[in-house]
Write a protein that holds these residues in place. Structure first.
Motif, short mmCIF file in Angstrom:
data_model
loop_
_atom_site.label_atom_id
_atom_site.label_comp_id
_atom_site.label_asym_id
_atom_site.label_seq_id
_atom_site.Cartn_x
_atom_site.Cartn_y
_atom_site.Cartn_z
N ALA A 64 0.83 -1.21 0.00
CA ALA A 64 0.00 0.00 0.00
C ALA A 64 0.87 1.25 0.00
O ALA A 64 0.56 2.24 -0.69
CB ALA A 64 -0.92 0.00 1.22
N LEU A 65 1.96 1.22 0.74
CA LEU A 65 2.87 2.37 0.78
C LEU A 65 3.52 2.60 -0.58
O LEU A 65 3.60 3.74 -1.05
CB LEU A 65 3.95 2.12 1.84
N ASN A 66 3.94 1.52 -1.24
CA ASN A 66 4.54 1.66 -2.58
C ASN A 66 3.52 2.21 -3.58
O ASN A 66 3.86 3.07 -4.41
CB ASN A 66 5.08 0.31 -3.06
N GLU A 67 2.29 1.72 -3.51
CA GLU A 67 1.24 2.22 -4.40
C GLU A 67 0.96 3.70 -4.14
O GLU A 67 0.75 4.47 -5.07
CB GLU A 67 -0.03 1.39 -4.25
N ALA A 68 0.94 4.08 -2.87
CA ALA A 68 0.70 5.49 -2.52
C ALA A 68 1.83 6.36 -3.06
O ALA A 68 1.58 7.47 -3.55
CB ALA A 68 0.58 5.64 -1.00
N ARG A 69 3.06 5.88 -2.98
CA ARG A 69 4.20 6.66 -3.51
C ARG A 69 4.09 6.80 -5.03
O ARG A 69 4.39 7.86 -5.58
CB ARG A 69 5.51 5.98 -3.13
N THR A 70 3.66 5.74 -5.70
CA THR A 70 3.48 5.80 -7.15
C THR A 70 2.38 6.81 -7.50
O THR A 70 2.54 7.62 -8.42
CB THR A 70 3.12 4.41 -7.69
N ARG A 71 1.27 6.76 -6.76
CA ARG A 71 0.19 7.72 -7.00
C ARG A 71 0.65 9.15 -6.73
O ARG A 71 0.29 10.07 -7.46
CB ARG A 71 -1.03 7.39 -6.13
N GLU A 72 1.44 9.34 -5.68
CA GLU A 72 1.95 10.68 -5.35
C GLU A 72 2.84 11.20 -6.47
O GLU A 72 2.76 12.38 -6.84
CB GLU A 72 2.72 10.65 -4.03
N ALA A 73 3.69 10.35 -7.02
CA ALA A 73 4.56 10.77 -8.12
C ALA A 73 3.72 11.17 -9.35
O ALA A 73 3.99 12.20 -9.99
CB ALA A 73 5.54 9.66 -8.49
N ALA A 74 2.69 10.38 -9.65
CA ALA A 74 1.81 10.71 -10.78
C ALA A 74 1.07 12.01 -10.51
O ALA A 74 0.92 12.85 -11.41
CB ALA A 74 0.81 9.57 -11.01
N LEU A 75 0.64 12.20 -9.28
CA LEU A 75 -0.05 13.44 -8.90
C LEU A 75 0.88 14.64 -9.08
O LEU A 75 0.46 15.68 -9.61
CB LEU A 75 -0.54 13.34 -7.46
N GLN A 76 2.12 14.50 -8.67
CA GLN A 76 3.07 15.61 -8.82
C GLN A 76 3.31 15.93 -10.30
O GLN A 76 3.44 17.10 -10.67
CB GLN A 76 4.40 15.28 -8.12
N ARG A 77 3.38 14.89 -11.14
CA ARG A 77 3.52 15.13 -12.58
C ARG A 77 2.31 15.87 -13.13
O ARG A 77 2.44 16.82 -13.90
CB ARG A 77 3.71 13.80 -13.33
N ASP A 78 1.11 15.43 -12.69
CA ASP A 78 -0.12 16.09 -13.14
C ASP A 78 -0.17 17.54 -12.67
O ASP A 78 -0.60 18.42 -13.42
CB ASP A 78 -1.34 15.33 -12.63
N VAL A 79 0.26 17.78 -11.45
CA VAL A 79 0.28 19.15 -10.93
C VAL A 79 1.23 20.02 -11.75
O VAL A 79 0.91 21.16 -12.09
CB VAL A 79 0.67 19.17 -9.43
N GLY A 80 2.38 19.48 -12.10
CA GLY A 80 3.34 20.23 -12.92
C GLY A 80 2.75 20.57 -14.29
O GLY A 80 2.90 21.71 -14.77
N ARG A 81 2.10 19.59 -14.90
CA ARG A 81 1.47 19.85 -16.21
C ARG A 81 0.35 20.88 -16.10
O ARG A 81 0.22 21.77 -16.95
CB ARG A 81 0.91 18.55 -16.80
N ALA A 82 -0.44 20.78 -15.03
CA ALA A 82 -1.54 21.73 -14.84
C ALA A 82 -1.00 23.14 -14.62
O ALA A 82 -1.56 24.11 -15.14
CB ALA A 82 -2.41 21.30 -13.65
N ARG A 83 0.10 23.26 -13.88
CA ARG A 83 0.71 24.58 -13.67
C ARG A 83 1.20 25.17 -14.99
O ARG A 83 0.99 26.35 -15.27
CB ARG A 83 1.88 24.46 -12.71
N ALA A 84 1.85 24.33 -15.77
CA ALA A 84 2.37 24.81 -17.05
C ALA A 84 1.22 25.24 -17.96
O ALA A 84 1.29 26.29 -18.62
CB ALA A 84 3.19 23.72 -17.73
N GLU A 85 0.14 24.46 -17.96
CA GLU A 85 -1.02 24.80 -18.77
C GLU A 85 -1.66 26.10 -18.27
O GLU A 85 -2.05 26.96 -19.06
CB GLU A 85 -2.03 23.66 -18.72
#
Length: 153
Positions: A64-85
């Motif tokens: 569960a911790l590994n999955e949460a870290r993977t989701r957090e990394a994806a979320l951070q990528r999405d946040v970066g893209r949203a900021r750029a947009e």
């Protein structure tokens, strides 16, 4: 002669009592040893079961911790893209404001209609996102309230 018979009787009784005592000791000693062995076996099995449960729980937690870290990394990528947009849209809006100042009235009206439609779509999207967030928060609260606990929150 009577004393000899009494002495023999007392001695025989003492030997019989000692022998009976010894036989009982052997019999009960064997039962106690058997109970101790059974107890030791059951205790070892219980410890092994507890250790297996602990391993299972630790593996589940780590997964569960590994999955949460993977989701957090994806979320951070999405946040970066949203900021750029968002930065790009802000630049476009600033450029549009400069161009509107010199644009023809028909172009300004068309731009206003387009912006109004986009604003409506954004508003509906934000309402849907707020509803999903509220439902998620309610589900989390339900899980926290329903989870067994030994102490008050």
């Amino acid at each position: 002669m009577l004393y000899t018979h009494v002495a023999a009787l007392i001695l025989g009784g003492a030997i019989a009592a000692t022998t009976a005592w010894q036989v009982q000791d052997w019999r009960l000693g064997g039962q106690i040893a058997s109970l101790k062995a059974t107890h030791a076996t059951e205790l070892a099995q219980a410890k092994e079961a507890a250790l297996a449960t602990e391993r299972t729980n630790a593996a589940k937690y780590q997964g569960a911790l590994n999955e949460a870290r993977t989701r957090e990394a994806a979320l951070q990528r999405d946040v970066g893209r949203a900021r750029a947009e968002s930065d790009g849209l802000r630049d476009q809006a600033a450029d549009a404001a400069r161009r509107i100042a010199t644009a023809a009235p028909a172009a300004v009206a068309e731009y206003a209609n387009t912006v109004s439609e986009l604003f409506g779509e954004c508003s509906r999207s934000y309402q849907g996102m707020a509803e999903a967030a509220d439902r998620h928060a309610d589900s989390v609260r339900l899980m926290l309230d329903a989870w067994p606990s030994n102490h008050a929150r």
